[in-house]
Design a protein around this motif. Structure first.
Motif, PDB file in Angstrom:
ATOM      1  N   MET A  74       0.848  -1.650   0.347  1.00  0.00           N
ATOM      2  CA  MET A  74       0.242   0.006  -0.117  1.00  0.00           C
ATOM      3  C   MET A  74       0.786   1.395  -0.018  1.00  0.00           C
ATOM      4  SD  MET A  74      -0.749   2.626   2.710  1.00  0.00           S
ATOM      5  CE  MET A  74      -0.898   2.086   3.848  1.00  0.00           C
ATOM      6  N   HIS A  75       2.269   1.364   0.710  1.00  0.00           N
ATOM      7  CA  HIS A  75       2.591   2.481   0.842  1.00  0.00           C
ATOM      8  C   HIS A  75       3.694   2.427  -0.282  1.00  0.00           C
ATOM      9  CE1 HIS A  75       2.894   4.127   5.087  1.00  0.00           C
ATOM     10  NE2 HIS A  75       1.761   2.750   5.636  1.00  0.00           N
ATOM     11  N   ARG A  76       3.407   1.468  -1.158  1.00  0.00           N
ATOM     12  CA  ARG A  76       4.303   1.737  -2.979  1.00  0.00           C
ATOM     13  C   ARG A  76       3.065   2.497  -4.012  1.00  0.00           C
ATOM     14  NH1 ARG A  76       6.717  -3.016  -0.560  1.00  0.00           N
ATOM     15  NH2 ARG A  76       5.117  -4.048  -1.917  1.00  0.00           N
ATOM     16  N   ASN A  77       2.309   1.960  -3.780  1.00  0.00           N
ATOM     17  CA  ASN A  77       1.058   2.544  -4.222  1.00  0.00           C
ATOM     18  C   ASN A  77       0.353   4.374  -4.394  1.00  0.00           C
ATOM     19  OD1 ASN A  77      -2.054   3.150  -5.009  1.00  0.00           O
ATOM     20  ND2 ASN A  77      -2.795   1.000  -4.398  1.00  0.00           N
ATOM     21  N   PRO A  78       1.647   4.468  -5.583  1.00  0.00           N
ATOM     22  CA  PRO A  78       0.973   6.109  -6.214  1.00  0.00           C
ATOM     23  C   PRO A  78       0.151   6.715  -6.217  1.00  0.00           C
ATOM     24  CG  PRO A  78       1.481   5.137  -8.046  1.00  0.00           C
ATOM     25  CD  PRO A  78       1.551   4.086  -6.929  1.00  0.00           C
ATOM     26  N   LEU A  79      -0.979   5.853  -5.537  1.00  0.00           N
ATOM     27  CA  LEU A  79      -2.633   6.639  -5.618  1.00  0.00           C
ATOM     28  C   LEU A  79      -2.558   7.167  -4.431  1.00  0.00           C
ATOM     29  CD1 LEU A  79      -4.800   3.738  -7.408  1.00  0.00           C
ATOM     30  CD2 LEU A  79      -4.035   6.611  -8.145  1.00  0.00           C
ATOM     31  N   VAL A  80      -1.777   6.987  -2.592  1.00  0.00           N
ATOM     32  CA  VAL A  80      -1.922   6.742  -1.946  1.00  0.00           C
ATOM     33  C   VAL A  80      -1.244   8.146  -1.434  1.00  0.00           C
ATOM     34  CG1 VAL A  80      -2.587   4.617  -1.048  1.00  0.00           C
ATOM     35  CG2 VAL A  80      -0.309   5.134  -0.785  1.00  0.00           C
ATOM     36  N   HIS A  81      -0.196   8.688  -2.019  1.00  0.00           N
ATOM     37  CA  HIS A  81       0.830   9.423  -1.892  1.00  0.00           C
ATOM     38  C   HIS A  81       0.029  10.517  -1.638  1.00  0.00           C
ATOM     39  CE1 HIS A  81       4.561   6.664  -3.167  1.00  0.00           C
ATOM     40  NE2 HIS A  81       3.592   5.963  -2.308  1.00  0.00           N
ATOM     41  N   PRO A  82      -0.435  10.935  -2.619  1.00  0.00           N
ATOM     42  CA  PRO A  82      -1.219  12.586  -2.558  1.00  0.00           C
ATOM     43  C   PRO A  82      -1.941  12.834  -0.906  1.00  0.00           C
ATOM     44  CG  PRO A  82      -1.962  11.689  -4.771  1.00  0.00           C
ATOM     45  CD  PRO A  82      -1.229  10.591  -4.011  1.00  0.00           C
ATOM     46  N   HIS A  83      -2.716  11.770  -0.313  1.00  0.00           N
ATOM     47  CA  HIS A  83      -4.121  11.605   0.077  1.00  0.00           C
ATOM     48  C   HIS A  83      -2.317  11.815   1.113  1.00  0.00           C
ATOM     49  CE1 HIS A  83      -6.914  10.745  -1.806  1.00  0.00           C
ATOM     50  NE2 HIS A  83      -6.905   9.755  -1.989  1.00  0.00           N
ATOM     51  N   PHE A  84      -1.492  10.985   1.666  1.00  0.00           N
ATOM     52  CA  PHE A  84      -0.454  11.789   2.792  1.00  0.00           C
ATOM     53  C   PHE A  84       0.626  13.088   2.495  1.00  0.00           C
ATOM     54  CE2 PHE A  84       0.869   6.386   2.718  1.00  0.00           C
ATOM     55  CZ  PHE A  84       0.196   5.898   3.087  1.00  0.00           C
ATOM     56  N   THR A  85      -0.139  13.396   1.793  1.00  0.00           N
ATOM     57  CA  THR A  85       0.921  14.771   1.691  1.00  0.00           C
ATOM     58  C   THR A  85      -0.234  15.399   2.488  1.00  0.00           C
ATOM     59  OG1 THR A  85       2.439  14.357  -0.158  1.00  0.00           O
ATOM     60  CG2 THR A  85       1.746  16.581   0.191  1.00  0.00           C
ATOM     61  N   ASP A  86      -1.718  16.010   1.487  1.00  0.00           N
ATOM     62  CA  ASP A  86      -2.657  16.354   2.050  1.00  0.00           C
ATOM     63  C   ASP A  86      -2.717  16.168   3.636  1.00  0.00           C
ATOM     64  OD1 ASP A  86      -3.154  16.805  -0.063  1.00  0.00           O
ATOM     65  OD2 ASP A  86      -4.679  16.137  -0.488  1.00  0.00           O
ATOM     66  N   ILE A  87      -2.595  14.962   4.430  1.00  0.00           N
ATOM     67  CA  ILE A  87      -2.614  14.914   5.846  1.00  0.00           C
ATOM     68  C   ILE A  87      -0.778  15.469   6.834  1.00  0.00           C
ATOM     69  CG2 ILE A  87      -2.540  13.014   8.006  1.00  0.00           C
ATOM     70  CD1 ILE A  87      -4.584  11.465   5.635  1.00  0.00           C
ATOM     71  N   ARG A  88      -0.029  14.837   6.474  1.00  0.00           N
ATOM     72  CA  ARG A  88       0.891  15.365   6.445  1.00  0.00           C
ATOM     73  C   ARG A  88       1.072  16.969   6.662  1.00  0.00           C
ATOM     74  NH1 ARG A  88       4.084  10.343   4.587  1.00  0.00           N
ATOM     75  NH2 ARG A  88       3.671   9.234   5.955  1.00  0.00           N
ATOM     76  N   ALA A  89       1.144  17.895   6.495  1.00  0.00           N
ATOM     77  CA  ALA A  89       0.611  19.443   5.848  1.00  0.00           C
ATOM     78  C   ALA A  89      -0.395  19.914   6.909  1.00  0.00           C
ATOM     79  CB  ALA A  89      -0.589  19.348   4.253  1.00  0.00           C
TER      80      ALA A  89
END
Length: 110
Positions: A74-89
C-alpha cells in the motif's frame, strides 16, 4: 469488519496524529476520504476505524491489513501518496504496526 482476536493473521496499524484543534475535523475528513476513495480498494485492506480525541489534539486511525506485505505494498501505491501529503500538511503522524496479544470482553455495548 475489524478483527480483534488473538491469533488472527492480520496486522493492525495504529497511527496517532497530533493536530491543532482547529484542524482536527479536517484531518478526520481527509483520512475518511483517503479510505473511501483509495484504501478500500487496495489489495489486503480489511478495515479502518477513525477516532478523534475529545480535547481536539489527536486523531487515531486503527486500520487492519491482511499482512505486513499488503501494508508495505500500500505504501508503494502511487495513488495513496497525494493523500499522505495532504494529511501531513496539517498533522504529525506516529504510526506503528501491531498484533493482538490479548482480548477480554465483558459485554457488548449497544
Amino acid at each position: 469488519m475489524s478483527v480483534i482476536e488473538v491469533g488472527q493473521q492480520v496486522v493492525t496499524m495504529v497511527n496517532v496524529f497530533t493536530v491543532a484543534p482547529e484542524n482536527q475535523r479536517r484531518l478526520v475528513e481527509l483520512i475518511v476520504e483517503a479510505t473511501e476513495t483509495v484504501m478500500r480498494d487496495v489489495d489486503g485492506f480489511i478495515s479502518a476505524n477513525i477516532h478523534s480525541s475529545l480535547d481536539g489534539t489527536r486523531v487515531v486511525n486503527y486500520a487492519q491489513w491482511r499482512s505486513v506485505e499488503h501494508f508495505e505494498a500500500m505504501h508503494r501505491n502511487p495513488l495513496v501518496h497525494p493523500h499522505f501529503t495532504d494529511i501531513r500538511a496539517i498533522a504529525s503522524p506516529e504510526m506503528h504496526l501491531y498484533r493482538v496479544d490479548y482480548v477480554e470482553e465483558v459485554a457488548a455495548v449497544r
